[in-house]
Design an enzyme around this catalytic site. Sequence first.
Site, mmCIF file in Angstrom:
data_model
loop_
_atom_site.group_PDB
_atom_site.id
_atom_site.type_symbol
_atom_site.label_atom_id
_atom_site.label_comp_id
_atom_site.label_asym_id
_atom_site.label_seq_id
_atom_site.Cartn_x
_atom_site.Cartn_y
_atom_site.Cartn_z
ATOM 1 N N ASP A 97 -5.536 16.317 1.844
ATOM 2 C CA ASP A 97 -5.734 15.324 2.896
ATOM 3 C C ASP A 97 -5.060 15.768 4.181
ATOM 4 O OD1 ASP A 97 -6.118 12.962 4.370
ATOM 5 O OD2 ASP A 97 -4.302 12.047 3.517
ATOM 6 N N GLY A 137 -7.019 1.183 6.084
ATOM 7 C CA GLY A 137 -7.874 1.028 7.243
ATOM 8 C C GLY A 137 -7.054 1.079 8.534
ATOM 9 N N HIS A 148 -7.527 12.178 0.383
ATOM 10 C CA HIS A 148 -6.824 11.006 0.890
ATOM 11 C C HIS A 148 -6.893 9.879 -0.128
ATOM 12 C CE1 HIS A 148 -5.112 8.523 4.056
ATOM 13 N NE2 HIS A 148 -6.068 7.629 3.902
ATOM 14 N N SER A 188 -3.047 4.788 2.007
ATOM 15 C CA SER A 188 -3.310 4.873 3.426
ATOM 16 C C SER A 188 -2.570 3.786 4.200
ATOM 17 C CB SER A 188 -4.824 4.825 3.667
ATOM 18 O OG SER A 188 -5.126 5.223 4.981
ATOM 19 N N TYR A 189 -3.282 2.905 4.917
ATOM 20 C CA TYR A 189 -2.603 1.849 5.671
ATOM 21 C C TYR A 189 -1.960 0.813 4.755
ATOM 22 C CZ TYR A 189 -1.532 -0.885 9.832
ATOM 23 O OH TYR A 189 -0.863 -1.536 10.842
#
Length: 465
Positions: free
Chosen positions: A381, A87, A438, A181-182
């Site tokens: 991605d 996020g 992703h 991701s984050y």
Amino acid sequence: MGSTPWRSMVMATLATLLLHLSFPTEVCSSATSDRITRLPGQQPVDFQQFAGYITVGKKRERALFYYFIEAETEPSSKPLVIWFNGGPGCSSVGVGAFTENGPFRPSGNILVRNAYSWNTEANMLYVETPAGVGFSYSRNISDYRDMNDERTARENLAFLRRWLVKFPEYKNRDLFITGESYAGHYIPQLADLLIRANKQQKEFNLKGIALGNPLLEYYTNLNSRAEFLWSHGVISDSTYRIFSRNCTYSLYLSETYRGNVSSICVLVMSTVEREMSKFVDKYDVTLDVCISSLKMQSLVLSPMKMTGKIDVCVEDETVNYFNRKDVQRALHARLAGVSKWEACSSILDYKLLDVAIPTIPLLGSIVKSGIPVLVYSGDQDSVVPLTGSRTQIHGLAARLGLNTTIPYRVWFAGKQVGGWTQVYGDILSFATIRGGSHEAPFSQPQRALVLFKAFLQGKPLPETF
């Protein structure tokens, strides 16, 4: 980012709602009360499921929601794997467990089985972190405004310690930390704390970390987006030139976070958006979008593929499922300070400049401590493209003095190429997942499971079929 009258009004409303919350019971009690009998729409299964809250913070004022599923077979001999979505502010339970690598997928009023669930290989623990994400919440409304990487790492460590009190049989189990991701920030920072804690007293049997399409170093990861979009025919030659020279994506985000976007960046981004169009999902540029859900699609999710059938609207199904009262009761969950469950939080005001904190140096320290690290990339991605991640891992290996032990080559899932891989010093690995988004386990579940199994076993990815 500055406050607004609208935000002040929302925060005041949330503060009023939070005053009426009942907080979870003491988390050190038995896990029995967190056992899930059966989720609505779920067919019978042979493994156990648990869900509930673990309190964190000095005054235990925050509660992180978790969903835990034991391995399908022989759970007592399988490792414990923690999964984090990114996020920052997106749900590891709703996105990770129920649309990526968990055993179920919502479909209308029922749950369908995912044949490539990661609990075929491990006991899986999904955590909604930090407070304000999904069903996780805080008594203190200010917590939603000032959350940052450092506190998230400390609270994830506190969560794990207290969760292991609740599930003591997993305390000495082999532990792996995974996510995407984050979580390229969450995971290295948590792993570093675990390694430091072990220097004082052996607490955690950390065996490895795996990071999917991770944000590791702001400039390299984000600025590789221009070349990726151009190479896939998404943007024109002229737009590529100005996107890579006049206003890089890292510059644009920095200006956005500081509330001062230059006119050239406004022009560049509007041109990129026009050429790309809202009908292309930047998290997977080759897959169709859900026409009825383009707004949500642009936030975080991308379509999924299970056993060959693509459901491009699965995120709608997940949101609808988690907002059912019978589902919330079965999960022992509650909505706190919000009117509905969301895949990505609308109340969390994370310190966005933390995005620029490089975590590549932490990966180097983790490798030096003897913990294997895998970085993998879904190759479709454009948000955190494989080219940036591959460059970062190659550069890290050079700085650490690690020689290539497995040269760049294809790997197989079934009778098809699953992707490409390269290994350095038998401890640092890079891999792509062919056709992956992703959220690679979401769009290529079979290939992601092959990679996950090899990672747990410490084996090279299959060289033949």
